[in-house]
Design a protein around this motif. Structure first.
Motif, PDB file in Angstrom:
ATOM      1  N   ASP A 281       0.823  -1.213   0.000  1.00 12.69           N
ATOM      2  CA  ASP A 281       0.000   0.000   0.000  1.00 12.69           C
ATOM      3  C   ASP A 281       0.859   1.265   0.000  1.00 12.69           C
ATOM      4  N   GLY A 282       0.688   2.106  -1.036  1.00 14.26           N
ATOM      5  CA  GLY A 282       1.390   3.379  -1.113  1.00 14.26           C
ATOM      6  C   GLY A 282       2.847   3.289  -1.481  1.00 14.26           C
ATOM      7  N   GLN A 283       3.385   2.090  -1.693  1.00 13.90           N
ATOM      8  CA  GLN A 283       4.802   1.920  -1.998  1.00 13.90           C
ATOM      9  C   GLN A 283       5.109   2.295  -3.450  1.00 13.90           C
ATOM     10  N   SER A 284       6.294   2.831  -3.674  1.00 16.34           N
ATOM     11  CA  SER A 284       6.691   3.223  -5.029  1.00 16.34           C
ATOM     12  C   SER A 284       7.702   2.263  -5.652  1.00 16.34           C
ATOM     13  N   LYS A 285       8.171   1.275  -4.877  1.00 20.87           N
ATOM     14  CA  LYS A 285       9.140   0.312  -5.408  1.00 20.87           C
ATOM     15  C   LYS A 285       8.790  -1.085  -4.921  1.00 20.87           C
ATOM     16  N   ALA A 286       9.038  -2.077  -5.779  1.00 22.14           N
ATOM     17  CA  ALA A 286       8.853  -3.476  -5.384  1.00 22.14           C
ATOM     18  C   ALA A 286       9.489  -4.374  -6.436  1.00 22.14           C
ATOM     19  N   SER A 287       9.833  -5.581  -5.989  1.00 21.99           N
ATOM     20  CA  SER A 287      10.323  -6.615  -6.902  1.00 21.99           C
ATOM     21  C   SER A 287       9.605  -7.918  -6.591  1.00 21.99           C
ATOM     22  N   PHE A 288       9.341  -8.709  -7.640  1.00 13.33           N
ATOM     23  CA  PHE A 288       8.551  -9.931  -7.518  1.00 13.33           C
ATOM     24  C   PHE A 288       9.307 -11.074  -8.203  1.00 13.33           C
ATOM     25  N   SER A 289       9.469 -12.166  -7.482  1.00  9.50           N
ATOM     26  CA  SER A 289      10.244 -13.292  -8.012  1.00  9.50           C
ATOM     27  C   SER A 289       9.472 -14.586  -7.822  1.00  9.50           C
ATOM     28  N   ALA A 290       9.587 -15.504  -8.780  1.00  6.52           N
ATOM     29  CA  ALA A 290       9.008 -16.840  -8.648  1.00  6.52           C
ATOM     30  C   ALA A 290       9.620 -17.747  -9.709  1.00  6.52           C
ATOM     31  N   TRP A 291       9.538 -19.027  -9.447  1.00  7.47           N
ATOM     32  CA  TRP A 291       9.867 -20.050 -10.448  1.00  7.47           C
ATOM     33  C   TRP A 291       8.562 -20.667 -10.908  1.00  7.47           C
ATOM     34  N   ILE A 292       8.372 -20.785 -12.221  1.00  2.00           N
ATOM     35  CA  ILE A 292       7.120 -21.324 -12.745  1.00  2.00           C
ATOM     36  C   ILE A 292       7.411 -22.391 -13.797  1.00  2.00           C
ATOM     37  N   LYS A 293       6.491 -23.348 -13.887  1.00  2.00           N
ATOM     38  CA  LYS A 293       6.580 -24.414 -14.889  1.00  2.00           C
ATOM     39  C   LYS A 293       5.197 -24.599 -15.503  1.00  2.00           C
ATOM     40  N   PRO A 294       4.860 -23.801 -16.519  1.00  2.00           N
ATOM     41  CA  PRO A 294       3.515 -23.875 -17.119  1.00  2.00           C
ATOM     42  C   PRO A 294       3.315 -25.172 -17.894  1.00  2.00           C
ATOM     43  N   THR A 295       2.087 -25.676 -17.867  1.00  2.00           N
ATOM     44  CA  THR A 295       1.812 -26.915 -18.595  1.00  2.00           C
ATOM     45  C   THR A 295       1.796 -26.703 -20.102  1.00  2.00           C
ATOM     46  N   ALA A 296       1.517 -25.464 -20.531  1.00  2.00           N
ATOM     47  CA  ALA A 296       1.468 -25.167 -21.963  1.00  2.00           C
ATOM     48  C   ALA A 296       1.819 -23.708 -22.181  1.00  2.00           C
ATOM     49  N   THR A 297       2.223 -23.365 -23.391  1.00  2.00           N
ATOM     50  CA  THR A 297       2.480 -21.975 -23.750  1.00  2.00           C
ATOM     51  C   THR A 297       1.231 -21.392 -24.396  1.00  2.00           C
ATOM     52  N   ASN A 298       1.215 -20.061 -24.544  1.00  2.00           N
ATOM     53  CA  ASN A 298       0.051 -19.358 -25.101  1.00  2.00           C
ATOM     54  C   ASN A 298      -1.228 -19.708 -24.350  1.00  2.00           C
ATOM     55  N   LEU A 299      -1.085 -19.903 -23.043  1.00  2.00           N
ATOM     56  CA  LEU A 299      -2.216 -20.267 -22.198  1.00  2.00           C
ATOM     57  C   LEU A 299      -2.322 -19.235 -21.082  1.00  2.00           C
ATOM     58  N   LEU A 300      -3.413 -18.461 -21.098  1.00  2.00           N
ATOM     59  CA  LEU A 300      -3.600 -17.404 -20.115  1.00  2.00           C
ATOM     60  C   LEU A 300      -3.632 -17.992 -18.707  1.00  2.00           C
ATOM     61  N   GLY A 301      -2.885 -17.384 -17.786  1.00  2.00           N
ATOM     62  CA  GLY A 301      -2.893 -17.883 -16.413  1.00  2.00           C
ATOM     63  C   GLY A 301      -2.316 -16.883 -15.431  1.00  2.00           C
TER      64      GLY A 301
ATOM     65  N   THR B 119       8.670 -22.004 -22.167  1.00  2.38           N
ATOM     66  CA  THR B 119       8.575 -23.312 -22.819  1.00  2.38           C
ATOM     67  C   THR B 119       7.725 -24.215 -21.953  1.00  2.38           C
ATOM     68  N   ALA B 120       6.781 -24.919 -22.576  1.00  7.03           N
ATOM     69  CA  ALA B 120       5.879 -25.791 -21.820  1.00  7.03           C
ATOM     70  C   ALA B 120       6.660 -26.853 -21.057  1.00  7.03           C
ATOM     71  N   ASP B 121       6.213 -27.113 -19.832  1.00  5.35           N
ATOM     72  CA  ASP B 121       6.793 -28.156 -18.974  1.00  5.35           C
ATOM     73  C   ASP B 121       8.272 -27.918 -18.691  1.00  5.35           C
ATOM     74  N   THR B 122       8.671 -26.672 -18.634  1.00  2.27           N
ATOM     75  CA  THR B 122      10.057 -26.304 -18.339  1.00  2.27           C
ATOM     76  C   THR B 122      10.067 -25.223 -17.275  1.00  2.27           C
ATOM     77  N   TRP B 123      10.943 -25.380 -16.284  1.00  2.00           N
ATOM     78  CA  TRP B 123      11.050 -24.367 -15.235  1.00  2.00           C
ATOM     79  C   TRP B 123      11.667 -23.082 -15.778  1.00  2.00           C
ATOM     80  N   SER B 124      11.081 -21.946 -15.420  1.00  4.02           N
ATOM     81  CA  SER B 124      11.628 -20.623 -15.740  1.00  4.02           C
ATOM     82  C   SER B 124      11.580 -19.760 -14.498  1.00  4.02           C
ATOM     83  N   HIS B 125      12.560 -18.890 -14.380  1.00  3.36           N
ATOM     84  CA  HIS B 125      12.546 -17.924 -13.278  1.00  3.36           C
ATOM     85  C   HIS B 125      12.053 -16.586 -13.800  1.00  3.36           C
TER      86      HIS B 125
END
Length: 264
Positions: free
Chosen positions: A52-72, A117-123
């Motif tokens: 709330d009210g902050q002007s700076k932030a960073s967001f990190s995660a590792w994701i492995k989507p089941t498919a590409t071009n898939l909204l999520g 890339t589908a079924d591949t870990w990305s940071h």
């Protein structure tokens, strides 16, 4: 080993010995959570007011989507109940891009297309600094590489949240849930980690590391996504390993949603 003195027998469990006498590392990434893309999600137990009210932030995660071009949706906090209104939102869109949005869907930072890339870990690492000029307020890094594409960011700070931080879902269900696995979700409030040295430290050549002890500012929010979690028979409870102390609970997820598939 088995020992016997004629009167009784003993079993001895051998302790693994690490070469050179080194002790096992205190940090290990063992678990992630798998989301079905239908109704699985995680939400913090309290309103996520940290931004709330902050002007700076960073967001990190590792994701492995089941498919590409898939909204999520990957991360979301609400500012009201409208479909296009968020305090912030991070999602994969149909163009296989990562999107970061503040307030409205028309206030955004997009990555370049085709970054997953589908079924591949990305940071993923998204960095926001509202004190900079509008064309330079955001950066998106995928696997340690600057993949920032289009920027339309006229917001200089985050609005007030009215609800939880959601992982893998929009708070009102207006956007498709994420399908795949997510690991090591972290948010640094008040910190922009866009320097390449910081990016490289967090990415760590593709292996998650201890975000509380890697030489950088420790995150405000850090969900290990399986480690420091407990199953109560119905849901997983995730302990916030950051400084914010805002724990989270799984929703509609089975015990088997915690998997041993992690970035390596």
């Amino acid at each position: 080993m088995f020992y016997s003195n004629g009167a009784y027998s003993l079993f001895k469990v051998d302790t693994p010995v690490i070469s050179g006498g080194a002790t096992p590392p205190s940090f290990q990434d063992i678990y992630s959570y798998e989301f079905d893309g239908v109704d699985d999600y995680i939400q913090t137990d309290a309103t996520y007011s940290e931004l709330d009210g902050q002007s700076k932030a960073s967001f990190s995660a590792w994701i492995k989507p089941t498919a590409t071009n898939l909204l999520g949706v990957i991360l979301h906090t609400p500012r009201n109940t409208g479909a296009s209104d968020s305090q912030f939102q991070i999602l994969i869109d149909n163009g296989n891009r990562l999107r970061f949005q503040i307030q409205q869907t028309g206030t955004y930072i997009y990555s370049n297309a085709g970054v997953f890339t589908a079924d591949t870990w990305s940071h993923i690492l998204v960095c926001y600094d509202g004190t900079l000029t509008s064309s330079n307020r955001g950066k998106i890094f995928i696997d340690g590489v600057d993949e920032t594409g289009a920027i339309n960011m006229n917001r200089t700070s985050f609005d007030t949240s009215i609800g939880s931080l959601y992982i893998s879902e929009h708070s009102q269900g207006f956007w498709s849930p994420f399908s795949g696995k997510i690991d090591e979700v972290a948010i640094w409030v008040g910190t922009d980690l866009r320097t390449q040295a910081d990016v490289d430290t967090i990415y760590n050549s593709g292996i998650p590391n201890n975000l509380n002890d890697n030489g950088l500012t420790a995150p405000t929010t850090w969900f290990r996504m399986g480690e420091s979690a407990s199953w109560d028979g119905s849901n997983w409870t995730l302990t916030d390993q950051g400084s914010g102390g805002n724990n989270a609970t799984t929703q509609n997820m089975a015990e088997a949603s915690r998997t041993t598939d992690v970035p390596t």
